[in-house]
Design a protein around this motif. Structure first.
Motif, PDB file in Angstrom:
ATOM      1  N   THR A 164       0.786  -1.327  -0.425  1.00 41.83           N
ATOM      2  CA  THR A 164      -0.043  -0.044   0.565  1.00 41.83           C
ATOM      3  C   THR A 164       0.965   1.562  -0.148  1.00 41.83           C
ATOM      4  O   THR A 164       2.337   1.268   0.188  1.00 41.83           O
ATOM      5  CB  THR A 164      -0.792   0.047   1.382  1.00 41.83           C
ATOM      6  N   ASN A 165       0.454   2.832  -0.325  1.00 39.96           N
ATOM      7  CA  ASN A 165       0.974   3.024  -0.025  1.00 39.96           C
ATOM      8  C   ASN A 165       0.364   4.268   1.358  1.00 39.96           C
ATOM      9  O   ASN A 165      -0.086   3.677   2.310  1.00 39.96           O
ATOM     10  CB  ASN A 165       0.848   4.633  -1.397  1.00 39.96           C
ATOM     11  N   HIS A 166       1.582   5.411   1.649  1.00 41.48           N
ATOM     12  CA  HIS A 166       1.186   5.976   2.773  1.00 41.48           C
ATOM     13  C   HIS A 166      -0.333   6.323   2.988  1.00 41.48           C
ATOM     14  O   HIS A 166      -0.601   6.367   4.342  1.00 41.48           O
ATOM     15  CB  HIS A 166       1.789   7.446   2.826  1.00 41.48           C
ATOM     16  N   ASP A 167      -1.097   6.630   2.378  1.00 42.27           N
ATOM     17  CA  ASP A 167      -3.112   6.699   2.297  1.00 42.27           C
ATOM     18  C   ASP A 167      -3.355   5.231   2.507  1.00 42.27           C
ATOM     19  O   ASP A 167      -4.774   5.287   2.812  1.00 42.27           O
ATOM     20  CB  ASP A 167      -3.936   7.280   1.111  1.00 42.27           C
ATOM     21  N   GLY A 168      -2.886   4.036   2.366  1.00 38.30           N
ATOM     22  CA  GLY A 168      -3.423   2.777   2.887  1.00 38.30           C
ATOM     23  C   GLY A 168      -3.933   1.871   1.569  1.00 38.30           C
ATOM     24  O   GLY A 168      -4.523   1.027   1.655  1.00 38.30           O
ATOM     25  N   ASP A 169      -4.117   2.873   0.597  1.00 43.21           N
ATOM     26  CA  ASP A 169      -4.142   2.780  -0.920  1.00 43.21           C
ATOM     27  C   ASP A 169      -3.646   1.427  -1.167  1.00 43.21           C
ATOM     28  O   ASP A 169      -2.118   1.839  -1.203  1.00 43.21           O
ATOM     29  CB  ASP A 169      -4.398   3.420  -1.365  1.00 43.21           C
ATOM     30  N   THR A 178       7.048   2.819   7.566  1.00 46.90           N
ATOM     31  CA  THR A 178       7.055   4.691   8.050  1.00 46.90           C
ATOM     32  C   THR A 178       8.435   5.407   7.317  1.00 46.90           C
ATOM     33  O   THR A 178       9.438   4.994   7.049  1.00 46.90           O
ATOM     34  CB  THR A 178       6.722   5.183   9.193  1.00 46.90           C
TER      35      THR A 178
END
Length: 170
Positions: free
Chosen positions: A100-105, A170
């Motif tokens: 996922t990316n930083h936004d959780g997508d 992170t």
């Protein structure tokens, strides 16, 4: 007297016109060209150098910009090389990998994950990481506090029992 004033006005006007033209030609058009080349580079076209014309401040700025672009090209080649290596590892892995990316997508699903979950890339992305299996609580448990502990969580998915490892980077 009147003729001299008219001659003076015409001469003055010509001097202003010539100076304006030269100012435009020597400064404004070069700034526009430099800005245009910089804009093209900012869109990702790193293969184009800014034209260096003159040894003044604009020429110095163009030289500096070209040096920065050369450094970016080297960095980009390094990133592309590392990307190719990681893609080979991830896509060729027999373990299911979902990232996922930083936004959780969900931004990456390898073929093994699609096969294990019997879902398409699009279905996995649309459902989201927490819904990757039938039990979102198991996913949350696997994530724990976000640090990778190497501990697996067994989840039942359809008629399969899957071992899940998850971590937040992170």
């Amino acid at each position: 007297s009147h003729t001299q004033m008219v001659l003076f006005a015409v001469t003055g006007s010509l001097v202003v016109l010539v100076a304006s033209y030269l100012g435009y030609r020597l400064i404004v058009s070069r700034i526009n060209d430099l800005s245009s080349d910089m804009y093209i580079a900012s869109t990702g076209d790193l293969g184009r150098d800014v034209e260096i014309s003159g040894q003044d401040e604009l020429g110095t700025m163009a030289e500096s910009f070209n040096r920065v672009m050369d450094d970016l090209k080297v960095t980009q080649r390094g990133f592309l090389s590392e990307h190719a290596k990681l893609s080979t590892l991830i896509l060729g892995s027999r373990e299911g990998i979902v990232a996922t990316n930083h936004d959780g997508d969900v931004v990456l699903v390898n073929p093994a994950a699609q096969s294990l979950l019997s879902k398409s890339n699009t279905e996995i992305i649309k459902a989201g990481f927490h819904s990757i299996v039938d039990n979102p609580e198991a996913v949350k448990k696997a994530l724990g506090d976000g640090e990778f502990t190497g501990e697996k969580v067994e989840v039942t998915y359809g008629d399969k029992i899957l071992e899940m490892y998850a971590a937040t980077i992170t």
